[in-house]
Motif scaffolding. Structure first.
Motif, short mmCIF file in Angstrom:
data_model
loop_
_atom_site.label_atom_id
_atom_site.label_comp_id
_atom_site.label_asym_id
_atom_site.label_seq_id
_atom_site.Cartn_x
_atom_site.Cartn_y
_atom_site.Cartn_z
N ALA A 105 -39.42 -153.90 -68.11
CA ALA A 105 -40.67 -153.78 -68.71
C ALA A 105 -41.42 -155.03 -69.06
O ALA A 105 -40.90 -155.82 -69.52
N VAL A 106 -42.82 -155.08 -68.61
CA VAL A 106 -43.76 -156.45 -69.06
C VAL A 106 -44.69 -155.52 -70.04
O VAL A 106 -45.45 -154.74 -69.87
N HIS A 107 -44.81 -156.06 -71.38
CA HIS A 107 -45.79 -155.56 -72.36
C HIS A 107 -46.88 -156.59 -72.42
O HIS A 107 -47.00 -157.64 -72.99
N GLY A 149 -57.63 -167.23 -73.23
CA GLY A 149 -56.15 -167.15 -73.46
C GLY A 149 -55.29 -167.77 -72.38
O GLY A 149 -55.86 -167.88 -71.21
N ALA A 150 -54.20 -168.37 -72.60
CA ALA A 150 -53.27 -168.66 -71.50
C ALA A 150 -52.99 -167.63 -70.38
O ALA A 150 -53.41 -166.57 -70.49
N SER A 151 -52.71 -168.31 -69.25
CA SER A 151 -52.24 -167.50 -68.19
C SER A 151 -51.18 -166.59 -68.44
O SER A 151 -50.11 -167.13 -69.18
N GLY A 152 -51.24 -165.27 -68.10
CA GLY A 152 -50.17 -164.31 -68.41
C GLY A 152 -50.40 -163.55 -69.85
O GLY A 152 -49.65 -162.64 -70.21
N SER A 153 -51.55 -164.06 -70.52
CA SER A 153 -51.44 -163.30 -72.05
C SER A 153 -52.15 -161.97 -72.06
O SER A 153 -52.28 -161.57 -73.08
N GLY A 154 -52.62 -161.61 -70.72
CA GLY A 154 -53.21 -160.20 -70.70
C GLY A 154 -54.59 -160.04 -70.64
O GLY A 154 -55.21 -158.73 -70.67
N LYS A 155 -55.31 -160.91 -70.32
CA LYS A 155 -56.82 -160.87 -70.22
C LYS A 155 -57.38 -160.07 -69.06
O LYS A 155 -58.09 -159.40 -69.37
N SER A 156 -56.70 -160.05 -67.80
CA SER A 156 -57.07 -159.58 -66.84
C SER A 156 -56.77 -158.00 -66.80
O SER A 156 -57.44 -157.00 -66.69
N THR A 157 -55.73 -157.88 -67.80
CA THR A 157 -55.35 -156.51 -67.98
C THR A 157 -56.22 -155.69 -68.74
O THR A 157 -56.66 -154.54 -68.47
N LEU A 158 -56.61 -156.41 -69.84
CA LEU A 158 -57.58 -155.83 -70.72
C LEU A 158 -59.04 -155.60 -70.05
O LEU A 158 -59.53 -154.50 -70.09
P1 ADP Z 1 -53.86 -163.03 -67.55
O1 ADP Z 1 -55.10 -162.29 -66.93
O2 ADP Z 1 -54.02 -163.59 -69.13
O3 ADP Z 1 -53.26 -164.29 -66.83
P2 ADP Z 1 -52.39 -160.54 -66.93
O4 ADP Z 1 -53.28 -159.60 -67.50
O5 ADP Z 1 -52.75 -160.69 -65.37
O6 ADP Z 1 -52.63 -161.97 -67.53
O7 ADP Z 1 -51.02 -160.49 -66.95
C1 ADP Z 1 -50.49 -160.04 -68.30
C2 ADP Z 1 -48.72 -160.01 -67.98
O8 ADP Z 1 -48.59 -158.70 -67.36
C3 ADP Z 1 -48.12 -160.99 -67.26
O9 ADP Z 1 -46.99 -161.17 -67.64
C4 ADP Z 1 -48.22 -160.47 -65.79
O10 ADP Z 1 -47.02 -160.89 -65.25
C5 ADP Z 1 -48.05 -159.07 -65.97
N1 ADP Z 1 -48.58 -158.21 -65.03
C6 ADP Z 1 -49.87 -158.08 -64.69
N2 ADP Z 1 -50.11 -157.07 -63.69
C7 ADP Z 1 -48.99 -156.55 -63.31
C8 ADP Z 1 -48.36 -155.40 -62.54
N3 ADP Z 1 -49.14 -154.96 -61.77
N4 ADP Z 1 -47.19 -155.38 -62.41
C9 ADP Z 1 -46.30 -155.81 -63.32
N5 ADP Z 1 -46.67 -156.87 -64.06
C10 ADP Z 1 -47.96 -157.51 -64.30
#
Ligand code: ADP
Ligand code: MG
Length: 240
Positions: A26-28, A47-56
């Motif tokens: 699981a990745v939170h 925010g830093a790479s991997g901080s969740g920006k794209s997810t949001l």
């Molecule tokens: P950012 O845009 O800030 O770089 P992301 O939102 O892309 O960050 O990613 C946040 C976290 O979620 C990271 O640890 C990334 O590896 C993980 N992640 C993003 N998309 C997926 C996915 N489709 N499946 C699994 N993990 C993901």
């Protein structure tokens, strides 16, 4: 951090949570995000790479769904919508701009924009959208005949041609040199002023924050701080 905003809201989130995968894997990605974005603002999410920006951005833009919590567009709760209704939300209200443009290589600039205007509710003419980004004279060019900055301007023309309520930009200057990046930011500011679109820009380039109304500092799936920018700079004034 919960901040109360007095203006009409473009969107807001409540305890937004996103977990990718399960169990040990699981990745939170989002750990409870409470956010209020006033209508008409330019908001920069840093925010830093991997901080969740794209997810949001993807969840608020209706490209993905949260694991828990709620997201509202104006008064509408997106979390409750069927997939069909979520598609309508995207089609009618949302424009997206990505780092690598995502243009169709076999279509001209005009045709790339036209793809969107053919299905939109109240679109502008493709030529008008291209004029707004300063590319009226490049309508017949294919992506391969355009520079990176020009391709990104076509992508912005495509995103704004539907007259979106909100424009989400994920690292829009990430693949561009600073001079070209500045041109892109200027175009985004124009779109904000002329169309009144709310714009959310995700970036790890801290300098972009200078042109924002509001800067959200993001770390490890959470909002660390929200700063209202009292001294907005124009894109021309930003130091890179
Ligand atoms: P950012 O845009 O800030 O770089 P992301 O939102 O892309 O960050 O990613 C946040 C976290 O979620 C990271 O640890 C990334 O590896 C993980 N992640 C993003 N998309 C997926 C996915 N489709 N499946 C699994 N993990 C993901
Ligand atoms: Mg990202």
């Amino acid at each position: 951090m919960v901040e109360t905003v007095d203006k009409p809201l473009a969107f807001q989130t409540k305890n937004l949570t996103k977990v990718y995968g399960e169990g040990n894997a699981a990745v939170h990605a989002l750990r409870g995000v409470d956010l209020q974005i006033p209508s008409g603002e330019i908001v920069v999410l840093l925010g830093a790479s991997g901080s969740g920006k794209s997810t949001l951005l993807n969840i608020v833009g209706g490209l993905d769904r949260a694991t828990d919590g709620e997201v509202y567009f104006q008064d509408q709760c997106l979390s409750d919508l069927s997939n069909d209704k979520l598609t309508l939300y995207r089609r009618d209200h949302v424009g997206f701009v990505f780092q690598f443009y995502n243009l169709m290589p076999s279509l001209t600039a005009y045709e790339n924009v036209e793809l969107v205007t053919e299905i939109a509710d109240n679109p502008m003419e493709p030529q008008t959208a291209l004029s707004l980004v300063g590319l009226a004279d490049r309508a017949d060019h294919f992506p391969a005949q355009l520079s990176g900055g020009e391709q990104q301007r076509v992508a912005i023309a495509r995103a704004i041609a539907k007259q979106p309520t909100v424009l989400f930009c994920d690292e829009p200057t990430g693949a561009l040199d600073s001079k070209t990046g500045r041109v892109i930011l200027k175009v985004l500011k124009d779109v904000n002023e002329r169309l009144g679109a709310t714009i959310m820009i995700v970036t790890h380039a801290a300098s972009t924050a200078a042109m924002a109304d509001r800067v959200i500092h993001f770390a490890d799936g959470r909002i660390r701080e929200i700063v209202k920018n009292e001294n907005k700079l124009s894109p021309e004034e930003i130091e890179w």
